[in-house]
Design an enzyme around this catalytic site. Structure first.
Site, PDB file in Angstrom:
ATOM      1  N   HIS A 276      -7.955  -0.878   8.778  1.00 19.69           N
ATOM      2  CA  HIS A 276      -7.006  -0.421   7.746  1.00 19.69           C
ATOM      3  C   HIS A 276      -7.317   1.054   7.491  1.00 19.69           C
ATOM      4  O   HIS A 276      -8.107   1.398   6.604  1.00 19.69           O
ATOM      5  CB  HIS A 276      -7.218  -1.282   6.490  1.00 19.69           C
ATOM      6  CG  HIS A 276      -6.354  -0.934   5.326  1.00 19.69           C
ATOM      7  ND1 HIS A 276      -5.303  -1.726   4.908  1.00 19.69           N
ATOM      8  CD2 HIS A 276      -6.376   0.105   4.461  1.00 19.69           C
ATOM      9  CE1 HIS A 276      -4.728  -1.195   3.845  1.00 19.69           C
ATOM     10  NE2 HIS A 276      -5.373  -0.073   3.552  1.00 19.69           N
TER      11      HIS A 276
ATOM     12  N   ASP B 146       0.848  -1.198   0.000  1.00 22.74           N
ATOM     13  CA  ASP B 146       0.000   0.000   0.000  1.00 22.74           C
ATOM     14  C   ASP B 146       0.881   1.245   0.000  1.00 22.74           C
ATOM     15  O   ASP B 146       0.545   2.260  -0.616  1.00 22.74           O
ATOM     16  CB  ASP B 146      -0.910  -0.010   1.241  1.00 22.74           C
ATOM     17  CG  ASP B 146      -2.199   0.762   1.044  1.00 22.74           C
ATOM     18  OD1 ASP B 146      -2.256   1.592   0.122  1.00 22.74           O
ATOM     19  OD2 ASP B 146      -3.148   0.557   1.821  1.00 22.74           O
TER      20      ASP B 146
ATOM     21  N   CYS C 125      -3.721   5.283  -2.196  1.00 21.75           N
ATOM     22  CA  CYS C 125      -4.257   4.526  -3.333  1.00 21.75           C
ATOM     23  C   CYS C 125      -4.333   5.432  -4.553  1.00 21.75           C
ATOM     24  O   CYS C 125      -4.957   6.491  -4.499  1.00 21.75           O
ATOM     25  CB  CYS C 125      -5.633   3.954  -3.004  1.00 21.75           C
ATOM     26  SG  CYS C 125      -6.325   3.031  -4.381  1.00 21.75           S
TER      27      CYS C 125
END
Ligand code: HMG
Ligand code: MG
Length: 307
Positions: A205, A14, A238
């Site tokens: 998360h 990530d 992201c």
């Protein structure tokens, strides 16, 4: 809270997936080895996704092969479909993660299909993985808000989390992809999802875009959640969630947990050294408050030694 909390280190996946400076396979392997040496034994190391979607994750097969032999560690990789699953399995994956969203807008932007289609796409992946003895983790993104659709209702998250759980995922990670949630919302969400998936099988998360992630984690810990996804140095974000910053920093999580009397087994000095090394590669300072505080302290004592 004097119990164990599991940390799943996200930095190499990530974290690095959203960094403008691409990091090569050798440096990614060195980063993962340094993280493991610091005491982080569960690490998400790559993604078997379209190279057009995420060029930063190209070479995840070499990364997984490269770290595969480190004893006592568990390495996770993302797989969006059967093609990704087959490649991950061929590279020796023992745990794969499928990723769905609680909002249609993000699902479309991230994996080019509707939420319902994504669940259908994951069915053969989970079936194949179970037959191969490979464990499957499931993500739900945009659990506290969507960059495209705005507000996301807890029930939408419950529905997707339950679908992934019913498919056979062993753990469901709840992603505040754009880091907009606040502790009351995080608490309400966890309570809602825990009606369908056991609290102990839920992971938090949380991205830290609005600086709420630690507070949200604390609320979740109070509710009984015991799994935390975090990224060394607070790396990343992201690419399909514009403006979103990285996961909560692992250093900050470790500092909070140790302060609460929860032993993490992480050697902070080694973790900060791993963060500093990757930050140097990326040409920027870590986002972690704790890493920056310890670096400043280290620099001050170096200076006073020289004076
Ligand atoms: P698509 O274009 O709909 O796929 O993409 P397709 O099946 O039509 O195939 C198009 C091309 O991609 C083909 O190649 C396929 O072979 C190739 P071409 O013939 O054009 O040369 N392809 C693949 N290549 C490598 N690996 C694969 C693969 N599948 C197809 N697995 C797809 C659909 C899902 C593949 C694409 O949209 C994709 O890869 N998306 C991934 C996006 C992503 O990785 N996002 C970041 C991770 S999610 C995240 O960060 C959130 C999380 O952290 C939790 C949170 O914070 O909320 C997990
Ligand atoms: Mg994420």
């Amino acid at each position: 809270m004097g119990e164990t909390v599991r940390i799943i280190e996200m930095g190499p996946r990530d974290g690095l997936q959203n960094e403008r400076t691409p990091v090569g396979v050798t440096a990614r392997i060195a980063f993962i080895e340094a993280l493991v040496a610091s005491g982080l034994h569960t690490v998400e190391v790559g993604a078997f996704v379209s190279p057009k979607a995420i060029p930063q994750m190209v070479g995840s097969d070499e990364v997984l092969r490269g770290v595969g032999s480190i004893a006592g560690s568990e390495f996770h990789v993302l797989v969006p479909n059967l093609k990704g699953y087959e490649a991950a399995r061929a590279a020796g994956a023992k745990v794969v993660s499928v990723f769905a969203a609680a909002s249609e807008g993000f699902s479309r932007a991230n994996i080019n299909c509707s939420v319902a289609e994504s669940i259908e796409r994951f069915k053969p992946v989970v079936a194949r993985a179970r037959a191969d003895g490979i464990r499957v983790r499931g993500y739900v993104s945009c659990v506290l808000g969507c960059p495209h659709d705005g507000e996301v209702k807890p029930q939408a998250v419950v529905d997707v989390a339950k679908s992934l759980w019913d498919l056979g995922c062993y753990e469901i990670s709840l992603g505040d992809t754009i880091g907009v949630g606040t502790p009351g919302q995080a608490r309400e969400l966890l309570r809602a999802v825990a009606g369908s998936v056991p609290m102990r099988s839920l992971a938090m998360h949380f991205h830290d875009t609005y600086g709420q992630a630690l507070a949200n984690l604390y609320a979740g810990l109070e509710e009984g959640a015991r799994v935390i996804d975090s990224a060394a140095g607070g790396l990343g974000g992201c690419p399909f969630a514009p403006g979103a910053t990285g996961n909560v920093a692992t250093e900050d999580v470790v500092y909070m947990l140790e302060g609460l009397g929860v032993s993490t087994g992480v050697d902070m000095a080694k973790l900060v050294a791993a963060t500093n090394a990757i930050s140097h590669q990326l040409g920027r300072a870590p986002v972690s408050r704790v890493a920056n505080a310890l670096n400043a302290k280290g620099n001050r004592s170096e200076t006073s030694k020289r004076d």
